[in-house]
Design a protein around this motif. Structure first.
Motif, mmCIF file in Angstrom:
data_model
loop_
_atom_site.group_PDB
_atom_site.id
_atom_site.type_symbol
_atom_site.label_atom_id
_atom_site.label_comp_id
_atom_site.label_asym_id
_atom_site.label_seq_id
_atom_site.Cartn_x
_atom_site.Cartn_y
_atom_site.Cartn_z
ATOM 1 N N GLN A 295 0.832 -1.198 0.000
ATOM 2 C CA GLN A 295 0.000 0.000 0.000
ATOM 3 C C GLN A 295 0.873 1.256 0.000
ATOM 4 O O GLN A 295 1.757 1.402 0.843
ATOM 5 N N ILE B 35 1.069 5.333 0.434
ATOM 6 C CA ILE B 35 0.352 6.405 1.106
ATOM 7 C C ILE B 35 1.063 7.729 0.855
ATOM 8 O O ILE B 35 2.255 7.864 1.160
ATOM 9 N N PRO C 132 -4.215 7.036 0.874
ATOM 10 C CA PRO C 132 -3.695 5.927 0.066
ATOM 11 C C PRO C 132 -3.886 6.231 -1.415
ATOM 12 O O PRO C 132 -4.992 6.566 -1.844
#
Length: 246
Positions: A171, A173, A180
């Motif tokens: 992920q 960010i 995100p």
């Protein structure tokens, strides 16, 4: 002060500063969750209904269609995609993917109906509705902070989520907005094999106190598509039958 002593002091100061700047995966996740509206706002969400358009990229050109996504606790999902394939020498396409929290089914008017299994089923169990940042620990996922990377011109924190079964999720960010903006995962799909899918998130809008990406652009060696949402509603009544095999 001797030079050696000065150097020693400088090293101590530098190490202390580095420790102060360092962040853990949990801290980055919590800051991003706060930017998305906070844990309390997400805890209020019991169901979600989304609708919009989907554009599938094909060698013969873009194929437009519609998409509806339903979510409900605990971790139930239904995705319905419809498209007209008349221009490609075929009839209407309808893909109806249902997951009741434990088992899943895919109804496909062109390729037939299948039961979810293996990696596909594991990944559905790891969805983490209403927001994986708030539920990953309950799902038994391990989160590790990776070195920062660039997403286009944006510096991004990178958090690797590793479930007990299924695909790891990387992920990204945004280091400034803490939203995100991308996730990457390897998928092992039936009849296709393993491939890496990259999904970029943008056009965040606030709905009922939480921020949602209204645009998702996903690409891989197998299939690329773009979803643009036109409607997001929370806590509406959803028929439980829509999550199970009809």
């Amino acid at each position: 002060m001797r030079l050696a002593t000065r150097l020693a002091v400088a090293v101590v100061v530098l190490l202390s500063a580095h420790t102060a700047w360092a962040q853990t995966a949990d801290e980055v996740i919590e800051k991003s969750l706060a930017a998305l509206g906070g844990r309390a706002a997400h805890d209020k969400i019991k169901t979600r209904s989304m609708a919009g358009t989907i554009t599938l990229s094909t060698p013969a050109g873009d194929l437009p269609g519609t998409i509806e996504i339903l979510n409900a606790l605990p971790n139930k999902t239904r995705t319905l995609i419809k498209a007209d394939l008349s221009a490609f020498g075929a009839g209407p396409l309808e893909i109806d993917q249902r997951f009741d929290g434990k088992t899943g089914h895919v109804l496909n008017t062109l390729q037939g109906n299948t039961e979810m299994s293996g990696n596909q089923l594991d990944n559905m169990r790891n969805t983490g509705f209403p927001q994986i940042f708030a539920t990953y620990k309950a799902l038994g996922m391990k989160a590790t902070l990776q070195p920062k990377e660039k997403v286009a011109d944006r510096e991004a924190y990178v958090v690797l989520f590793e479930p007990t079964a299924g695909s790891a999720i990387k992920q990204y960010i945004d280091a400034q907005s803490m939203l995100p903006i991308r996730f990457v995962m390897k998928v092992d799909a039936p009849q296709v094999g393993e491939f890496e899918q990259t999904t970029d998130l943008s056009d965040f809008r606030e709905v009922d106190g939480v921020k949602m990406p209204f645009k998702l652009a996903s690409s891989s060696s197998v299939q690329s598509y773009t979803v643009e949402l036109t409607k997001v509603e929370h806590n509406t009544a959803i028929d439980e039958k829509l999550f199970v095999k009809p």
